[in-house]
Design an enzyme around this catalytic site. Structure first.
Site, PDB file in Angstrom:
ATOM      1  N   LYS A   1       0.886  -1.237  -0.081  1.00  0.00           N
ATOM      2  CA  LYS A   1      -0.095   0.014   0.085  1.00  0.00           C
ATOM      3  C   LYS A   1       0.686   1.280  -0.134  1.00  0.00           C
ATOM      4  O   LYS A   1       1.916   1.217   0.340  1.00  0.00           O
ATOM      5  CB  LYS A   1      -0.946   0.144   1.170  1.00  0.00           C
ATOM      6  CG  LYS A   1      -1.984  -0.937   1.167  1.00  0.00           C
ATOM      7  CD  LYS A   1      -2.921  -1.005   2.635  1.00  0.00           C
ATOM      8  CE  LYS A   1      -3.973  -1.984   2.674  1.00  0.00           C
ATOM      9  NZ  LYS A   1      -4.991  -1.427   1.679  1.00  0.00           N
TER      10      LYS A   1
ATOM     11  N   ARG B   1     -10.325 -11.223   1.808  1.00  0.00           N
ATOM     12  CA  ARG B   1     -11.523 -12.328   0.918  1.00  0.00           C
ATOM     13  C   ARG B   1     -10.821 -13.848   0.921  1.00  0.00           C
ATOM     14  O   ARG B   1     -11.297 -14.841   1.030  1.00  0.00           O
ATOM     15  CB  ARG B   1     -11.600 -11.880  -0.518  1.00  0.00           C
ATOM     16  CG  ARG B   1     -10.456 -11.808  -1.401  1.00  0.00           C
ATOM     17  CD  ARG B   1     -10.866 -10.987  -2.599  1.00  0.00           C
ATOM     18  NE  ARG B   1     -10.956  -9.410  -2.166  1.00  0.00           N
ATOM     19  CZ  ARG B   1     -11.489  -8.469  -3.095  1.00  0.00           C
ATOM     20  NH1 ARG B   1     -11.713  -8.725  -4.344  1.00  0.00           N
ATOM     21  NH2 ARG B   1     -11.498  -7.410  -2.673  1.00  0.00           N
TER      22      ARG B   1
END
Ligand code: BES
Ligand code: ZN
Ligand code: MN
Length: 529
Positions: free
Chosen positions: A299, A373
């Site tokens: 990130k 996920r």
């Protein structure tokens, strides 16, 4: 690393503790001491702080019975002068009226429901969190259920995020609160069971969410949760370590955890109360990324520190089960916390890698930053294979896209099961933790279709519905016959200070799920799809 192994072996030290001088699990501090609460029908000699919850001018007559005539007239005059409208979350603070150091008037709104009473309590709790003098809350003339909500809110509002500020957790408990009510014994019983259980569970959830990743990592999360559940009737507590997850072939969560020095865990806490309905447990699965650096798909630095909150879903599902277990509610519920730290490292998974989840599905990794996920894939596959769930609800700080769509006010609700979506929405409305339904269109399957594997973890180009694609991916790991819903809480799990909470975790979902599980009505098979 190899050299250190050798040295450790020679010295006879544990390789792990020598290689990583990291805080031990007991480093998660004990929760802050709360204001002791008592319930009484008669006022003690007036002193300290008085809280007056008022929905309209006329309420001052009943609620203000604790004031002498002159003080009541002064309060009435102040409210008129302020042009106070008695609106929810609105307050007026008066100092030095009569014998009181402070009188705090809290608006209830015209027709308050349970959540409004709890909110008024929370606003008072937050406003008065640092008041050192004893507190009296005037609740005469209010129904018992409303008073219980006020008391519960008071505890919720007292929560503070200044975890590391010197002396904060060592300080003596704040001065006591006395709640003046018509049926104190009845209210006390309701509060001691359900209300206080919620207050304590929310405080734990927010504490764990607020702690940084050098304190809360998969093992220390488990240790802290274990201490909370110790000795509670009806609880089974199991934490799968890496070898156990390897035996179950949980390749997805193991893949996410591989780049971190802190090994992943799959925590499974079941609470089955006396009188629980048959038909299998309600499974609440939470994304528990104790830090999300993005992994190799690193990130950008700004705000990366906020990713210590990326285990908020796991903290909330465990907190909800904690509240139910503490209250010994007649329910059958399981929290699964899928815990891993997402870090870049020589051992980390790469974009292009293929992982195999517990249900045998192969997953192409497009972005290592779509990790939530992945851990939930194994959590849901485990639920389906091992627990015969009546329903599965997952909570995850899954996508920035849900925040773009819904802002900070709503969690995104995704479900193919109308009855389940309706029950979750009703619970969310009842506790004022709002959800907004978003679609699970079949076309999202295109975003996750892979050339090489059964599925891929991200669309790559990010042209589509980001939150929906994430929801779709998770849904591929639980059978269509199982009622399943996904709550994307990336926008609501934490945020700046507001009227009822300090900066940091909102504990979002604890109250919603506690309500939902208590009110659960089994879904007739005809409605399943
Ligand atoms: N934990 C983040 C999502 C997030 C973002 C939570 C902002 C709270 C605030 C999640 O793991 C993530 O990185 N999601 C990606 C998904 C993408 C790679 C498909 C995102 O939202 O960009
Ligand atoms: Zn994440
Ligand atoms: Mn991520």
């Amino acid at each position: 690393m190899r050299a250190r192994w050798v040295v450790c072996a020679v010295l006879g030290l544990s390789a792990l503790s020598a290689a990583h001088a990291q805080p031990r699990p007991d480093a998660v501090p004990a929760p802050a001491l709360q204001r002791p609460v008592t319930f009484a029908a008669q006022a003690a000699p007036p002193a300290g702080v008085l809280v007056l919850p008022l929905g309209k001018a006329a309420d001052l007559a009943a609620r203000g019975a604790v004031l002498d005539e002159a003080a009541r007239a002064a309060v009435a005059r102040a409210l008129t002068a302020e042009d106070f409208k008695y609106g929810a979350r609105k307050t007026v603070s008066l100092r030095g009226v009569g014998p009181w150091d402070r009188i705090l008037i809290v608006g209830l709104g015209e027709t308050p429901d349970a959540a409004d009473y709890q909110m008024a309590g929370a606003v008072a709790g937050r406003t008065l969190a640092t008041e050192k003098t004893p507190l009296t809350l005037a609740a005469k003339g209010l129904p018992a259920a409303a008073v219980t909500e006020l008391a519960t809110g008071l505890g919720i509002g007292e929560y503070r995020s200044d975890i590391f500020q010197d002396g904060r957790r060592k300080a003596a408990a704040p001065a006591p609160a006395t709640i003046l009510a018509d049926a104190p014994a009845e209210i006390e019983t309701a509060f001691r069971t359900r209300g206080r259980a919620l207050v304590d569970a929310m405080a734990w959830t927010r504490d764990v969410s607020n702690h940084p990743a050098n304190v809360v990592y998969p093992e220390s999360f488990v240790a802290s949760a274990r201490a909370q559940f110790a000795g509670l009737r009806g609880v089974t507590f199991e934490a799968l370590d890496v070898p156990a997850m390897e035996r179950l072939k949980m390749g997805a969560i193991l893949g996410v955890g591989r780049g971190s020095a802190r090994p992943p865990r799959m925590l499974i806490v079941r609470y089955r109360g006396a009188g629980a309905p048959a038909g299998g447990p309600i499974v609440l699965a939470g994304k528990g990324i104790t830090f999300d650096s993005g992994g190799i798909s690193l990130k950008d630095p700004p705000n990366m520190g906020a990713m210590r909150m990326d285990m908020s879903g796991a903290a909330s599902v465990v907190g909800a089960v904690l509240a139910l277990a503490r209250a010994q509610a007649p329910v059958d519920v399981v929290a699964i916390a899928a815990l891993a730290e997402n870090m870049p490292d020589g051992a980390a998974i790469r974009p292009g890698d293929v992982l195999t989840a517990m249900n045998g599905k192969t997953i192409e990794i497009v972005s290592t930053d779509a990790e939530g996920r992945l851990v939930l894939a194994d959590a849901l596959a485990y639920a389906g294979a091992q627990l015969q769930p009546a329903a599965v609800v997952d909570l995850a700080t899954l996508t920035g896209a849900v925040r773009t769509a819904l802002g900070d006010d709503y969690a995104g609700l995704f479900s193919r099961h109308e009855a389940l979506a309706a029950q979750l929405t009703a619970a969310a409305d009842a506790v004022d933790e709002p959800v907004w339904r978003l679609p699970l269109h079949e076309s999202y399957a295109k975003d996750t279709s892979s050339t090489y594997a059964d599925i891929k973890n991200s669309g790559g180009t990010e042209s589509g519905a980001g939150a929906g694609a994430g929801a779709h991916f998770i849904g591929e790991f639980i059978g269509r016959e199982v009622p399943w819903a996904h709550l994307d809480i990336a926008g609501v799990a934490y945020g700046p200070a507001g009227d009822w909470k300090p900066d940091g975790s909102a504990g979002y979902g604890v109250r919603l799920l506690e309500r939902f599980v208590r009110d659960w009505r089994p879904i007739p098979p005809a409605e399943k799809k």
